[in-house]
Design an enzyme around this catalytic site. Structure first.
Site, PDB file in Angstrom:
ATOM      1  N   HIS A  67      -0.320  -8.528   3.026  1.00 17.87           N
ATOM      2  CA  HIS A  67       1.120  -8.754   3.175  1.00 17.87           C
ATOM      3  C   HIS A  67       1.598  -8.439   4.587  1.00 17.87           C
ATOM      4  O   HIS A  67       2.492  -9.109   5.100  1.00 17.87           O
ATOM      5  CB  HIS A  67       1.870  -7.883   2.156  1.00 17.87           C
ATOM      6  CG  HIS A  67       3.325  -8.189   2.050  1.00 17.87           C
ATOM      7  ND1 HIS A  67       3.793  -9.290   1.361  1.00 17.87           N
ATOM      8  CD2 HIS A  67       4.414  -7.564   2.538  1.00 17.87           C
ATOM      9  CE1 HIS A  67       5.116  -9.318   1.433  1.00 17.87           C
ATOM     10  NE2 HIS A  67       5.524  -8.283   2.141  1.00 17.87           N
ATOM     11  N   HIS A  93       9.343 -11.931  -2.374  1.00 17.14           N
ATOM     12  CA  HIS A  93       9.346 -10.690  -3.138  1.00 17.14           C
ATOM     13  C   HIS A  93       8.853 -11.006  -4.538  1.00 17.14           C
ATOM     14  O   HIS A  93       9.516 -10.735  -5.538  1.00 17.14           O
ATOM     15  CB  HIS A  93      10.737 -10.043  -3.146  1.00 17.14           C
ATOM     16  CG  HIS A  93      10.706  -8.600  -2.755  1.00 17.14           C
ATOM     17  ND1 HIS A  93      11.447  -7.628  -3.372  1.00 17.14           N
ATOM     18  CD2 HIS A  93       9.979  -7.950  -1.806  1.00 17.14           C
ATOM     19  CE1 HIS A  93      11.193  -6.451  -2.824  1.00 17.14           C
ATOM     20  NE2 HIS A  93      10.311  -6.626  -1.861  1.00 17.14           N
TER      21      HIS A  93
END
Length: 737
Positions: free
Chosen positions: A49, A95
């Site tokens: 990420h 998200h």
């Protein structure tokens, strides 16, 4: 002297998302076993990420520069010139994992994070969008996730005070266990008022700004870099808790602070929190950073260095401060009732040192943490090429009207009104066109110009042919901006894929990036920011490849825009573009026939640019009254949407060269439906054909039915009931989760 505080076992290494060879790389770099805090820091900085270790090689191939690009990828958000000394600052972020575990908080903090990315650059947020993918409607968790995500987006954005003006919502069983929540935000600033994250100067104070640190969000970035399995519910503590009211205060305090001249560098605390923000600021400036965690404002007792460095508590910033402005800067944050604490300083030793209770808890080489994370050239295989499907081989419906009504009532095709009515799309008073159109439009300042925003991708195309699917995502976004009269300027991407360690998944990523790059070059729409979200996979089942593209366009005169609804009766409906009735991978084929097959439509980028430029010019010259691009569902769905939007019907004459169902539902690219006054239609068609733009009259507006020559009339009332009914009916059913 640093000392080890725990035994670093293979199990502990695995829990931190690090592979054995990556841990060996850590040992080689620092020449000793790391402390637990250091292991956590490496885990945070080297996960997928934060480090993009599987995608960096391919992201470098994307076009990121252009005459209007001021800041491209690498900062908190991209910055693009929009004339008159103004710039638009924008980005899209995912998200996904948090929103599956805790839909409300996951979606809400996704909105909060992307807003901070924008105002950290010195821009006031003026628009938000989202791209949402949910599981099949019949899945037991889908309704619960939809409800929570939509409520979370609205709850945060509405309270913060930014209009949510557009987006996408789709359903597919491949998202059953991995929903996608991609949040977009854009802000306005002056070209000479942009703030960057590169630390400059030795011995300068590092200041913690905003809300206090808690234990929420620990390992959030690491969780977002791993596949889910059956224990996803146990990961709930890694989801952050957001407070939009605190973020609103942080926005106002930050923008006021920036006017004082105190800010040398500033960075949002997003994924990996204090770790990522401090390391990135130092590494970009080729400086070291010392942090004293005893000075970090905490809202919980007894937090360890490990917890503080990995916390992803929301509404926080980190800043390098001009020491001569300390008193003035502190007064600003005191006024807004937010924390302002000097927690460290910049150094010249390129080391990242963390202290807690006067003990050295971490001492690491900062450049290796920030810029030299592992970079992989993952093995990949090209997706198999599918053969085109002939329209004659795709069964025709027994009744064209019934097929159309069925199409507009599908979960993927119905009205999203239930969603966007929960968002405030009018706050700030600048929204000129909100959700429901091809692109949303806002007014900019008082000089008459405007900005248009759109987000698009067709995942089924991307799976069938990643290169063409990547091209189509950019091309559709470009068309939607064009359809309101905007000049597309630049884009942000959110690349959502499964496990990149599987060659076929990596091949999807590589192919989509190739297609995106080709389209961005051909359409002069560089990628200026973005996000990669990998490992969207549960128990071996990957999501559909979903590279969402968010685009921004400029309108010199915002009053010269058009919508996608008919505006009057008796107007001529024109089809612009070569429409051959492509049914491969179409919604008609997938949902009416029952199985999507064959190659998706080819994207002719030269035709896209030529046709779109002609349409945009016609809009700005006031020659057309409505414009709608052709995409999901094809020509007849586009016309139906134009009619439902205004309650004005249409009479259409189909092409005799194409099977009726292919003419009606084919998803050919580079095509638009436009309306023009009857008095100017002949001249318009002549001008289009002279410019080499395929154009033909296909009908007229009027009445309260949609009539296709040779078929039964379709009531607009029936169409509208089907189109508007599915989603509210679905969401009103009891939530069984």
């Amino acid at each position: 002297m640093i000392k080890n505080d725990v035994d670093i076992t293979p199990e502990l290494i695995a829990e931190h998302g690090l592979k054995p060879d990556e841990y060996q790389r850590i040992l080689d770099l620092i020449g000793r076993e790391p402390t637990l805090t250091e292991l956590g820091i490496f885990s945070a900085m080297w996960n997928e990420h934060c480090s993009y270790k599987s995608s960096k090689k391919w992201l470098r191939t994307l076009p990121t520069e252009g005459p209007r690009v001021i800041e491209g990828p690498g900062e908190n958000a991209g910055v693009v010139d929009i004339d008159d000394g103004d710039v638009v600052v924008f980005k899209m972020e995912s998200h996904n994992h948090p929103s599956f575990i805790s839909p409300y908080e996951g979606a809400a903090t996704g909105v909060g994070g992307i807003l901070r990315d924008v105002f950290t650059m010195g821009a006031r947020p003026v628009a938000a969008m989202n791209a949402l993918r949910f599981g099949a409607p019949e899945n037991e968790r889908t309704r619960h996730i939809v409800s929570g995500v939509v409520e979370g987006i609205g709850g945060y954005g509405n309270c913060f005070g930014v209009p949510t003006i557009g987006g996408e919502v789709n359903f597919d069983a491949r998202y059953n266990d991995n929903c996608l929540v991609n949040a977009f935000a854009a802000g306005l600033a002056k070209a000479d008022g942009i703030f960057l994250s590169e630390a400059k100067g030795v011995g300068l104070p590092i200041v913690y700004l905003g809300s206090k640190t808690g234990r929420d969000g620990i390992h959030g970035a690491t969780m977002a870099s791993a596949e889910f399995d059956d224990d996803s519910e146990e990961k709930r503590p890694t989801v952050q808790i957001g407070d939009p009211f605190s973020e609103k205060l942080l926005l106002e305090a930050t923008l006021e602070l920036m006017k004082t001249g105190a800010v040398i560098a500033i960075q949002d605390m997003g994924a990996a929190g204090l770790t990522c923000s401090a390391v990135e600021m130092g590494a970009k400036g080729n400086l070291g950073v010392n942090l004293d965690l005893d000075k970090v404002p905490c809202r919980e007792e007894g937090m360890t260095a490990y917890e503080m460095m990995l916390s992803e508590s929301q509404e926080r910033m980190l800043m390098v401060l001009d020491p001569n402005k300390e008193e003035e800067a502190a007064a600003v944050f005191k006024k807004w009732d937010l924390d302002f604490a000097i927690v460290g300083e910049t150094t010249d030793d390129q080391r990242f040192k963390v202290y807690r209770h006067k003990e050295l808890m971490a001492d690491l080489p900062i450049n290796e943490l920030g810029d030299e994370a592992p970079e992989y050239d993952r093995p990949w295989v090209e997706s198999p090429k599918l053969e085109p499907v002939a329209a004659a081989d795709v069964p025709a419906p027994d009744d064209l009207g019934k097929a159309l009504i069925q199409l507009v009532s599908l979960p993927d095709m119905c009205s999203r009104r239930w969603v966007w009515e929960q968002y405030d799309n009018l706050i700030q008073g600048n929204t000129m066109a909100g959700p429901g159109g091809d692109a949303a439009v806002i007014r900019v300042g008082d000089q008459g110009k405007g900005l248009a925003f759109a987000v698009d991708v067709t995942p089924r195309y991307c799976e069938a042919d990643p290169i063409e699917g990547g091209k189509q995502a950019v091309a559709e976004c470009w068309r939607n901006l064009t359809a309101v009269g905007a000049e597309p300027l630049a884009a942000t991407d959110n690349l959502n894929f499964g496990n990149p360690e599987k060659p076929e998944i990596m091949g999807q990523l590589v192919g989509c990036i190739q297609g995106i790059g080709e389209a961005c070059l051909a359409l002069d729409m560089p990628i200026v920011s973005g996000n990669v979200s990998l490992y969207n996979e549960t128990n071996g089942q990957a999501i559909l490849p979903t590279p969402a593209i968010g685009g921004v366009g400029l309108m010199p005169d915002v009053t010269k825009r058009v919508g996608n609804s008919f505006v009057a009766t008796g107007e001529i409906i024109l089809l612009i573009g070569a429409h051959e009735g492509h049914l491969g991978q179409s919604i008609y084929q997938r949902d009416i026939v029952g199985k999507a097959a064959g190659a998706p439509p080819k994207v002719d980028l030269a035709a896209e640019k030529k046709h779109g430029t002609f349409v945009r010019t016609a809009i700005r010259e006031g020659r057309v009254t409505a414009v709608h691009d052709i995409s999901d569902g094809g020509l007849l769905v586009a016309v139906a949407e134009m009619g439902m939007g205004s309650k004005i019907g249409a009479s259409l004459t189909p092409s005799k060269d194409t099977p009726l169902h292919a003419w009606a539902f084919g998803e050919d690219q580079a095509c638009y439906v436009v309306t023009v006054p009857a008095t100017s239609a002949e001249t318009f068609v002549k001008d289009a054909l002279s410019a080499g733009i395929p154009t033909q009259a296909i009908g007229t507006t009027g009445g309260n039915e949609l009539t296709v020559e040779g078929s039964h009339p379709i009531s607009l009332t029936d169409l509208d009931a089907a189109y508007e009914g599915w989603l509210p009916n679905y969401m009103s059913a009891p939530d069984t989760h």
